[in-house]
Design an enzyme around this catalytic site. Structure first.
Site, PDB file in Angstrom:
ATOM      1  N   ASP A  88      15.491  49.496  98.947  1.00  0.00           N
ATOM      2  CA  ASP A  88      14.666  49.755  97.755  1.00  0.00           C
ATOM      3  C   ASP A  88      15.526  49.433  96.538  1.00  0.00           C
ATOM      4  O   ASP A  88      16.733  49.199  96.655  1.00  0.00           O
ATOM      5  CB  ASP A  88      14.242  51.234  97.740  1.00  0.00           C
ATOM      6  CG  ASP A  88      13.448  51.607  96.492  1.00  0.00           C
ATOM      7  OD1 ASP A  88      12.513  50.856  96.136  1.00  0.00           O
ATOM      8  OD2 ASP A  88      13.765  52.623  95.837  1.00  0.00           O
ATOM      9  N   SER A  89      14.913  49.482  95.367  1.00  0.00           N
ATOM     10  CA  SER A  89      15.677  49.278  94.139  1.00  0.00           C
ATOM     11  C   SER A  89      16.581  50.470  93.832  1.00  0.00           C
ATOM     12  O   SER A  89      17.467  50.361  92.982  1.00  0.00           O
ATOM     13  CB  SER A  89      14.711  49.082  92.970  1.00  0.00           C
ATOM     14  OG  SER A  89      13.897  50.236  92.815  1.00  0.00           O
ATOM     15  N   CYS A 103       9.931  49.401  99.259  1.00  0.00           N
ATOM     16  CA  CYS A 103       9.720  49.238  97.820  1.00  0.00           C
ATOM     17  C   CYS A 103       8.462  48.383  97.670  1.00  0.00           C
ATOM     18  O   CYS A 103       8.411  47.262  98.207  1.00  0.00           O
ATOM     19  CB  CYS A 103      10.927  48.528  97.219  1.00  0.00           C
ATOM     20  SG  CYS A 103      10.732  48.077  95.481  1.00  0.00           S
ATOM     21  N   GLU A 132      14.968  58.132  88.430  1.00  0.00           N
ATOM     22  CA  GLU A 132      16.378  57.818  88.730  1.00  0.00           C
ATOM     23  C   GLU A 132      17.319  58.688  87.879  1.00  0.00           C
ATOM     24  O   GLU A 132      18.449  58.938  88.271  1.00  0.00           O
ATOM     25  CB  GLU A 132      16.670  56.330  88.490  1.00  0.00           C
ATOM     26  CG  GLU A 132      16.059  55.401  89.529  1.00  0.00           C
ATOM     27  CD  GLU A 132      16.832  55.344  90.859  1.00  0.00           C
ATOM     28  OE1 GLU A 132      18.026  55.675  90.873  1.00  0.00           O
ATOM     29  OE2 GLU A 132      16.211  54.962  91.868  1.00  0.00           O
ATOM     30  N   CYS A 143       4.225  53.104  94.609  1.00  0.00           N
ATOM     31  CA  CYS A 143       5.634  52.879  94.304  1.00  0.00           C
ATOM     32  C   CYS A 143       6.363  53.975  95.052  1.00  0.00           C
ATOM     33  O   CYS A 143       5.969  55.148  94.967  1.00  0.00           O
ATOM     34  CB  CYS A 143       5.885  52.994  92.803  1.00  0.00           C
ATOM     35  SG  CYS A 143       7.650  53.055  92.377  1.00  0.00           S
ATOM     36  N   HIS A 193       9.068  55.432  94.598  1.00  0.00           N
ATOM     37  CA  HIS A 193       9.697  56.487  93.796  1.00  0.00           C
ATOM     38  C   HIS A 193       8.713  57.619  93.479  1.00  0.00           C
ATOM     39  O   HIS A 193       9.136  58.756  93.273  1.00  0.00           O
ATOM     40  CB  HIS A 193      10.191  55.926  92.457  1.00  0.00           C
ATOM     41  CG  HIS A 193      11.507  55.231  92.508  1.00  0.00           C
ATOM     42  ND1 HIS A 193      11.665  53.985  93.057  1.00  0.00           N
ATOM     43  CD2 HIS A 193      12.745  55.610  92.070  1.00  0.00           C
ATOM     44  CE1 HIS A 193      12.949  53.618  92.937  1.00  0.00           C
ATOM     45  NE2 HIS A 193      13.612  54.591  92.352  1.00  0.00           N
TER      46      HIS A 193
HETATM   47  N1  DGL Z   1      10.456  51.978  94.565  1.00  0.00           N
HETATM   48  C1  DGL Z   1      10.068  50.778  93.870  1.00  0.00           C
HETATM   49  C2  DGL Z   1       8.615  50.444  94.232  1.00  0.00           C
HETATM   50  O1  DGL Z   1       8.135  50.955  95.240  1.00  0.00           O
HETATM   51  C3  DGL Z   1      10.378  50.970  92.439  1.00  0.00           C
HETATM   52  C4  DGL Z   1      10.309  49.752  91.625  1.00  0.00           C
HETATM   53  C5  DGL Z   1      11.263  49.724  90.465  1.00  0.00           C
HETATM   54  O2  DGL Z   1      12.468  49.731  90.702  1.00  0.00           O
HETATM   55  O3  DGL Z   1      10.777  49.613  89.342  1.00  0.00           O
HETATM   56  O4  DGL Z   1       7.943  49.670  93.578  1.00  0.00           O
END
Ligand code: DGL
Length: 283
Positions: free
Chosen positions: A21-22, A84, A163, A195, A197
């Site tokens: 993931d990011s 992600c 975050e 998303c 997150h």
């Molecule tokens: N967890 C990522 C997603 O599902 C987050 C994206 C981001 O880093 O903006 O889209």
């Protein structure tokens, strides 16, 4: 601090499931996979040096996704989970083309579940800007959104709040109210968290939308899909296989470790992954 049995082997992810993931968002998916598949080795990479992915171009996110996939495969992973939505929207098709022999599982906005649930005929989806710009999102709405109204709402800045550990602060609440209240006024009765997150702030989201709106997090469905794919490929780990979880971040490992405990995960060692131009080094 739990130790793991993986650190001694040269390729740390031999036969493991690779997840990325990011940032910390994909840990919501990792948790569901760990629950469904206790015998699997899991390797996780959070690209915190580049978070958030959402405001970036799909092309740039595709580049990161290829670099991470390469690094996880070099460690010996047998399956890759793109935990992600943004990276799945940007890169799932192209990594499948680049590595046709590797099974990939990606995130897809759970519009189908929302449509199955709705009585008002109006459902909401929240995601990043990039996810809504993707062909994947358009195709999900085209396939599953028939006969219902699908409202989509980007949430710029929400990943940053999460975050930063701002799970339930006045600013995060007012941002969410600004996005959710107009959808409530249009009588949504299902809300898709598109998303990975966003499930981290699910309690706050549920407080805002109230009990009449079903909040949908696809992580358990993704974990079931990982299990199905491994079963079909005859690659499920044996019950007595040595499991373990290894984590990397491309940013500061100690900060990542703290965030993990904030979202209710046990404290574990986090390693530093290093980008050198487009190549990611995990060791
Ligand atoms: N967890 C990522 C997603 O599902 C987050 C994206 C981001 O880093 O903006 O889209």
């Amino acid at each position: 601090m739990p130790t793991d049995d993986l650190s001694t082997s040269r390729r740390l992810g031999e036969g493991a499931v690779g997840i990325f993931d990011s940032g910390i968002g994909g840990l919501t998916v990792l948790k569901a996979i760990r629950q469904a598949l206790p015998a699997e080795r899991l390797l996780y990479f959070g690209d915190n040096a580049h978070v958030p992915y959402g405001p970036r171009s799909l092309e740039e996110v595709r580049g990161f996704s290829h670099g991470i996939t390469r690094a996880l495969l070099d460690q010996g992973c047998k399956l890759i989970v793109i935990a992600c939505n943004t990276a799945s929207a940007a890169a799932l098709t192209s990594v499948r083309q680049a590595y046709p022999q590797v099974p990939f599982v990606g995130m897809e906005p759970a519009v189908k579940s929302a449509v199955e649930h709705t009585r008002t005929g109006v459902v909401g989806v929240i995601a990043t800007v990039a996810t809504f710009q993707s062909e994947l999102y358009a195709s999900v709405v085209e396939r599953f959104g028939v006969g219902v109204e699908v409202l989509h709402q980007p949430c710029p800045g929400l990943v940053k709040q999460i975050e930063a550990g701002e799970f339930d602060t006045p600013l995060t609440e007012s941002m969410l109210r600004g996005w959710l209240e107009p959808m409530l006024a249009r009588h949504i009765d299902a809300l898709v968290l598109a998303c990975t997150h966003y499930p981290i702030v699910r309690p706050l989201i549920e407080r805002i939308v109230g009990p009449d709106v079903r909040v949908i997090d696809p992580a358990p469905a993704i974990a079931r899909q990982v299990k199905r794919v491994l079963e079909q490929a005859g690659q499920l780990a044996a019950h007595d296989a040595p499991n373990g979880t290894l984590l990397w971040t491309s940013d500061e490992p100690s900060e990542f470790a703290v965030m993990m405990t904030h979202i209710g995960m046990p404290r574990m060692e986090v390693r530093a992954g290093k980008w050198v131009e487009a190549t990611l080094h995990l060791s």
